[in-house]
Design a protein around this motif. Structure first.
Motif, PDB file in Angstrom:
ATOM      1  N   PRO A 396       0.798  -1.237   0.000  1.00  0.00           N
ATOM      2  CA  PRO A 396       0.000   0.000   0.000  1.00  0.00           C
ATOM      3  C   PRO A 396       0.827   1.283   0.000  1.00  0.00           C
ATOM      4  O   PRO A 396       0.362   2.307   0.503  1.00  0.00           O
ATOM      5  N   TYR A 397       2.041   1.247  -0.559  1.00  0.00           N
ATOM      6  CA  TYR A 397       2.850   2.437  -0.784  1.00  0.00           C
ATOM      7  C   TYR A 397       3.165   3.193   0.511  1.00  0.00           C
ATOM      8  O   TYR A 397       2.986   4.411   0.614  1.00  0.00           O
ATOM      9  N   LEU A 415      -2.976   7.191  -0.762  1.00  0.00           N
ATOM     10  CA  LEU A 415      -2.354   6.131  -1.554  1.00  0.00           C
ATOM     11  C   LEU A 415      -1.603   6.717  -2.749  1.00  0.00           C
ATOM     12  O   LEU A 415      -0.485   6.286  -3.071  1.00  0.00           O
ATOM     13  N   VAL A 416      -2.194   7.692  -3.406  1.00  0.00           N
ATOM     14  CA  VAL A 416      -1.531   8.342  -4.541  1.00  0.00           C
ATOM     15  C   VAL A 416      -0.268   9.061  -4.077  1.00  0.00           C
ATOM     16  O   VAL A 416       0.789   8.970  -4.716  1.00  0.00           O
ATOM     17  N   GLY A 457      -2.612   0.278  -9.703  1.00  0.00           N
ATOM     18  CA  GLY A 457      -3.923  -0.058  -9.162  1.00  0.00           C
ATOM     19  C   GLY A 457      -4.716   1.167  -8.744  1.00  0.00           C
ATOM     20  O   GLY A 457      -5.770   1.042  -8.107  1.00  0.00           O
ATOM     21  N   LEU A 458      -4.230   2.359  -9.104  1.00  0.00           N
ATOM     22  CA  LEU A 458      -4.879   3.609  -8.692  1.00  0.00           C
ATOM     23  C   LEU A 458      -5.339   4.426  -9.904  1.00  0.00           C
ATOM     24  O   LEU A 458      -5.462   5.640  -9.828  1.00  0.00           O
ATOM     25  N   GLY A 462     -11.525   9.064 -13.101  1.00  0.00           N
ATOM     26  CA  GLY A 462     -11.957   9.999 -12.071  1.00  0.00           C
ATOM     27  C   GLY A 462     -11.020  10.103 -10.888  1.00  0.00           C
ATOM     28  O   GLY A 462     -11.184  10.994 -10.048  1.00  0.00           O
ATOM     29  N   THR A 463     -10.031   9.211 -10.777  1.00  0.00           N
ATOM     30  CA  THR A 463      -9.064   9.280  -9.681  1.00  0.00           C
ATOM     31  C   THR A 463      -8.067  10.404  -9.937  1.00  0.00           C
ATOM     32  O   THR A 463      -7.941  10.928 -11.049  1.00  0.00           O
TER      33      THR A 463
END
Length: 606
Positions: A396-397, A415-416, A457-458, A462-463
């Motif tokens: 999870p970074y 997360l980003v 995975g992100l 829209g993210t």
């Protein structure tokens, strides 16, 4: 009122399946509703044989089990865009080490699938004295009628598909989601249970038609001559590294300055894609080392680690290479100890061989990992093949705050932000590695490759990451999701170039062998240096070919889908993709047969 409880059960069951389609943004047509309703009848009509009081408790238990499976499928779909399979049982022991990443898939709104349980219980309490019980023979008639009606509605389209020899049914299916749309939710899981049991029992075998899918012959690899002055080969797999970060700037600062600079010294492939599926990192390794596709459920590493894969490391051994793999985690994680030995690595350097200090996320930080891996590689006799699997940018970074260098105050998603911090750090690690290789005299005359294993995975529409890439169209979202970087530094080269060849990880092994002048063993991929146009398939049957991207319609038979122009991002005539649809599907089916049947020996005997 006699079977009011059962009617409520049917309504709730169908609502759950509809809600599943809403959560996963999958299709739910009228025909699909009828198909699912038929399977629910087949699986539950037997409860009509029970007396009312007993039946209510059984139906309540079935609703709980139904919700558990639906929610589990939703969590799995959010990451893999696929459904759970019995074959994933082999992967369960590996999940504990990456559990933090899977927690990001859980949402509070998923609890709605269990709200029916107290409501169902309350309704039954209210009606407990207002319904009677029919005689046993009457209950048998209703149960039989429900079962027969459901069975007829479910099997009729299957029989027609079989008569028409539709590929999804008579051939090895290449996609779980296609089976889901053809069989319904419960039909898919039932078929998967049967197929999984057959596979685990080892009862499958190659038919003559399936054997015809396999090549007529493989090259005579044993008699091949050995070229002179074979170079050392260093391959680095970068975790969760997607091509969108190359050249990206955040608040005026380059996210990957070292990899941006690397374009000036290497061959860079802007049309290169990951072809991984549910095995993700292990799939990327498998594609690279064996030039075969991942399986449609689970991972080759956990299910078929003992198979006879005549892959890249074993082939290089025939030409005098010493082969070593480096991965700073547990040796047994995803069966790497077994798989690496079987595919031809002389040595596997794992967590026990690396420093214990300096952990970031799952394992040793990439700066120390790559530096120590170079030291291990230097101990090998030349020519050597060193395969390094980096880990710092793993979901999870998680990244130490004291090491953060980027200004990410404009981002809301933690997360980003964590992903960008880890990518920036890994880029620094690559820069330091290149400097060290140059200092040790291992850079100039070696074949050095860096590539990404899969996306972050992100990337969903829209993210924040999709907004960074201005990704809105089907083509833009595809490029964001599937594109990974590939840098190849040829022996003796010093200048950079852009190679527009379309390819994927399945092509890395053939490209390596082509560049060092070695004839390949049996490989499904093709060299990216041969200037030929090749189809690059993905696990769901989509593919890239020339300037086109094909997206299949999984709700329809094979051959139904949309062809897009990558340049214009607009839909174009289907005929631009038509001839390659079956070629892509056949490549996936061929790979599956080789893996499932351990068929390389049978290829030799044809």
């Amino acid at each position: 009122m006699i079977f009011l409880d059962y009617a409520i059960y049917l309504a709730i069951s169908m609502f759950k399946l509809f809600l599943f389609s809403v959560y996963t943004e999958t299709e739910f047509s009228v025909g699909f509703f009828i198909l699912n309703f038929a399977t629910v009848l087949v699986l539950s009509s037997w409860t009509l044989l029970l007396k009312a009081k007993t039946r209510r408790w059984v139906l309540l238990s079935l609703l709980f089990l139904h919700s558990t499976l639906v929610v589990s499928d939703i969590w799995y779909y959010r990451y893999f865009e696929d459904l759970l399979s019995v074959m994933l049982i082999a992967d369960v022991p590996q999940m504990s080490s990456v559990g933090g990443g899977f927690l990001t898939l859980v949402s509070w709104k998923d609890l709605i699938f269990f709200l029916d349980l107290p409501l169902f219980s309350a309704a039954f309490l209210y009606f407990r004295n207002k319904t009677g019980t029919l005689p046993k023979n009457k209950r048998l008639q209703f149960a039989s009628a429900g079962f027969a009606a459901g069975l007829i509605v479910f099997t009729a389209p299957l029989a027609w598909s079989y008569v028409q020899k539709e590929g999804w049914l008579v051939d090895n299916p290449i996609s779980n989601m296609r089976e889901y749309y053809q069989l319904g939710f419960w039909g898919y899981h039932g078929a998967d249970l049967i197929n999984g049991a057959a596979s685990l029992a080892g009862s499958s075998s190659l038919s003559s038609d399936q054997l015809d899918l396999l090549p007529d012959a493989i090259p005579e690899i044993e008699a091949a001559s050995i070229p002179e002055d074979l170079p050392n080969i260093i391959v680095v797999q970068l975790e969760s590294f997607q091509s969108s970060v190359i050249g990206q700037e955040i608040n005026g600062e380059e996210l990957t300055p070292n990899l941006n600079q690397l374009k000036l010294e290497t061959i860079y492939f802007p049309n290169f894609y990951h072809q991984t599926h549910e095995g993700r990192t292990s799939d990327a390794e498998f594609l690279t080392l064996s030039s075969l596709h991942p399986v449609k459920s689970g991972s080759v590493y956990t299910q078929y680690a003992g198979n006879d894969f005549n892959g890249l490391p074993a082939h290089l051994q025939r030409y005098g290479y010493e082969t070593a793999a480096m991965h700073a985690f547990e040796r047994t994680f995803w069966n790497r100890d077994k798989f690496y030995e079987n595919i031809g690595f002389d040595r596997f350097y794992s967590r026990q061989d690396f420093s214990e200090e300096g952990k970031i996320g799952m394992a040793l930080n990439d700066k120390d990992f790559l530096s120590e891996s170079i030291a291990f590689a230097s101990e090998q006799e030349s020519p050597f093949f060193a395969f390094m699997v980096a880990l710092t940018s793993h979901t999870p970074y998680e990244f130490p705050q004291e090491l953060e260098k980027l200004d990410l105050n404009d981002y809301d998603d933690d997360l980003v932000k964590g992903y960008y911090h880890t990518v920036h750090y890994v880029d620094e690690a690559v820069g330091e590695m290149i400097s060290e290789l140059k200092q040790k005299g291992l850079w100039d005359d070696s074949l050095v490759i860096f590539y990404g294993d899969h996306d972050s995975g992100l990337n969903q529409k829209g993210t924040e990451m999709a907004e960074d890439a201005n990704a809105e169209s089907v083509v833009e979202l595809f490029e964001l999701d599937q594109g990974v970087p590939l840098f190849i530094k040829a022996p003796g080269s010093s200048g950079g170039e852009i190679n527009e060849s379309v390819g994927g990880q399945i092509d890395i092994a053939p490209t390596i062998l082509d560049m060092i002048g070695i004839d390949p063993p049996y490989l499904l991929g093709s060299s990216l240096m041969d200037e030929e146009e090749n189809v690059t398939p993905f696990r769901d049957g989509s593919f890239r070919y020339k300037e086109f991207y094909y997206k299949p319609d999984l709700t329809a038979p094979i051959g139904s889908g949309t062809c897009y122009s990558v340049q214009t991002e607009e839909q174009v005539a289907f005929e631009n993709c038509e001839d390659e649809v079956e070629e892509a599907a056949e490549q996936l089916r061929t790979s599956d047969l080789i893996i499932h049947e351990n068929a390389l020996e049978k290829i030799k005997e044809k």
